[in-house]
Design an enzyme around this catalytic site. Sequence first.
Site, mmCIF file in Angstrom:
data_model
loop_
_atom_site.group_PDB
_atom_site.id
_atom_site.type_symbol
_atom_site.label_atom_id
_atom_site.label_comp_id
_atom_site.label_asym_id
_atom_site.label_seq_id
_atom_site.Cartn_x
_atom_site.Cartn_y
_atom_site.Cartn_z
ATOM 1 C CE LYS A 1 41.029 72.896 107.620
ATOM 2 N NZ LYS A 1 41.057 72.344 106.344
ATOM 3 N NE ARG B 1 33.784 79.592 111.333
ATOM 4 C CZ ARG B 1 35.044 79.148 110.849
ATOM 5 N NH1 ARG B 1 35.339 79.162 109.723
ATOM 6 N NH2 ARG B 1 35.941 78.656 111.892
#
Length: 735
Positions: free
Chosen positions: A36, A612
């Site tokens: 992003k 993660r």
Amino acid sequence: MLSVVRFLEGLNPPQLAAVTESGGHVLVLAGAGSGKTRVLTTRIAWLMQQGRVGAAQILAVTFTNKAAREMIARIEAMLPIGTRAMWIGTFHGLCNRMLRAHYRDAQLPSTFQILDSQDQLSAIKRLLKTAGVDEVRCPPREVQMFINGAKEAGLRARDLASEGSRDRLWVELFDAYDRQCQREGAVDFAELLLRSYELLARNEPLRLHYQQRFRHILIDEFQDTNVLQYRWLKLLAGPESTLFAVGDDDQSIYRFRGANVGNMADFEREFAASRVIKLEQNYRSFGHILDAANCLIRHNTQRLGKNLWTGAGQGERAVLFEADSDGLEASWVVEQARELIDSGARPSDVAVLYRSNAQSRILEHALFIAGLPYRVYGGLRFFERAEVKNALAYLRLTNNPYDDASFVRAVNFPPRGIGARTLEQLQDAAAAGRCSLYAAIGSIQGRTVATLAPFAQLIEELRTAAAEQTLPDLVALAIQQSGLAAHYRQERDGQERVQNLEELVNAATGFAQEEAFGGAPAAAAVRREGEQEQVEPLAAFLAHASLEAGDNQAGQGQDALQLMTVHSAKGLEFEAVFITGLEEGLFPHDNSLSEGGGLEEERRLMYVAITRARRRLFLSLAQSRLLHGQTRYGIRSRFLEELPAESVRWLAPRRSRTPAALSAWAMPPPAATSAAGGDTGHHGLRVGQLVRHSKFGDGVVLRLQGAGADARAQIQFSSAGTKELLLSVAKLEAA
């Protein structure tokens, strides 16, 4: 100017569509690890390269200073022009910039100070004392949360309905706090945004100015915006503006800070977004990890929906271990982490996550005993350290002597013989004269003024120096003249504090260079290239220090194992991740079960924890756990049942979700494999198995090595600690 092809090369089709969309407002659903930041920065570079917008017409907002710096660095690497004319920063940073430029319209002094969380708490305590309100009746931290919660909802004291005596009192304290801050020329973090919103809402010419200026508004981490932040953005969006919102509703985990995940759906509806683009290709994790995350999050009903995938292959399955106790769970985590490090992993690439801070103690103890280096992520940042805050208090008084919070912090530190009685007399004089503590010094008579006069003279000398000396020279002078450096040099362990004070001078030097202040005096009004507003170096540096201290994102640590809460892990990634304490009431947390939407947020938190991990994912739980001084017997987290069986390898037999302390530990079939994937061998043991020794009692197998007569087992015993035993001699029995 770089070619369009160079900007866009390497983007996948959805990324390319997001970067080059030109039909109106855009909502980008960006999954974890989907690139992003690259999309956001490339979008800005593409707009500039295509000539669709000038640098001064871009507003880009994110949530941390670290993210803002990364965004600026990437844009500058792509564009030959600078980014100074662009407004790129955090909500708080951009609102500070707006208020500095229009301080008169905002009814603020030009030298207004920013209160960080601790400064705000101190101001509230002073207010309670002045008002004669018992802190037991109105705990300062609760008052602080009440005030900030109201401000983040866009409410003033006059807007709050007061029902009951407690509510009326708290509303009155809110109003008194606002008046105190206005008198002292101070604003807290929530006030930055609220005051900026009110400025735009009531000042139509100013609002039209910014609506016409900012033609492209880009928002990062849109799922974390609160009600007021979204309203602020809507005020800035004019008829000709294009909004480009990037976020992931599946990673909305900050409701306790006021984040409203519903803003994403509201944006799609209210702005009639021309396109909703989903970034689903993940560049971080292997397939089994993503399959686990996707399968888990599908159990949430309130989501916009997407499905992460990767072209990197499936990788290893997640490993799940159920321990008899939290101590055994911690020992297993440490042993697995040691094996990762022994096999070549960097310690800082291994993270141990937990839902509650209370879980860290047993993990830290196990790591200490094992001799593994570790760091509790999120310790005190530079600008939060006591010695640095003490120096900043002197600098704030130099900039604005009417700042009572800084006055109280600095006046008797280092000690000057100014006691509590003297301060009480001064506070009474200030209250009577309706002025600041500094201004009240002149009205004090007798011996009291003799103790305060040298301090007042020191501040005046620093104010004179600020008009002549550069920012770094002024900071160095304040540290020396205040006596802070000499004070800490006399302390037994004060050398590190002295080094931090020296680093503050370095920070001021770097800040002055980055902000192009040159040799300007610290108190001089400087107009920097590409900007309309003037700024004083000292005021700008103090604002920078406050904003940095309020930034929730921690810096890079030493090469050590990383311990942190799942909330702290947001935005980070690691080669290997351990998610511990997967028991009902702990994760998901008890509190979530009684809150509307709480369980779905807990599931999003688990989703964040899973994503993660890049290569390895370890999950663990304990049948019993010592929390808050009491033994707690656990039930397996429902989240474990929501993971796909084909992506998780259990080191203990799967059982139904019954109270773990009451369920029987079933022995594995003869063909069961060890943790390393090989046969259990003729000794019949496996990693994770409960065993009993005639001398040491019950324990759990942590590691198996060797074969035949040389076969050995490392076992964590409940009462005797970790032992390595030769299996041909130990005569272990299944527990």
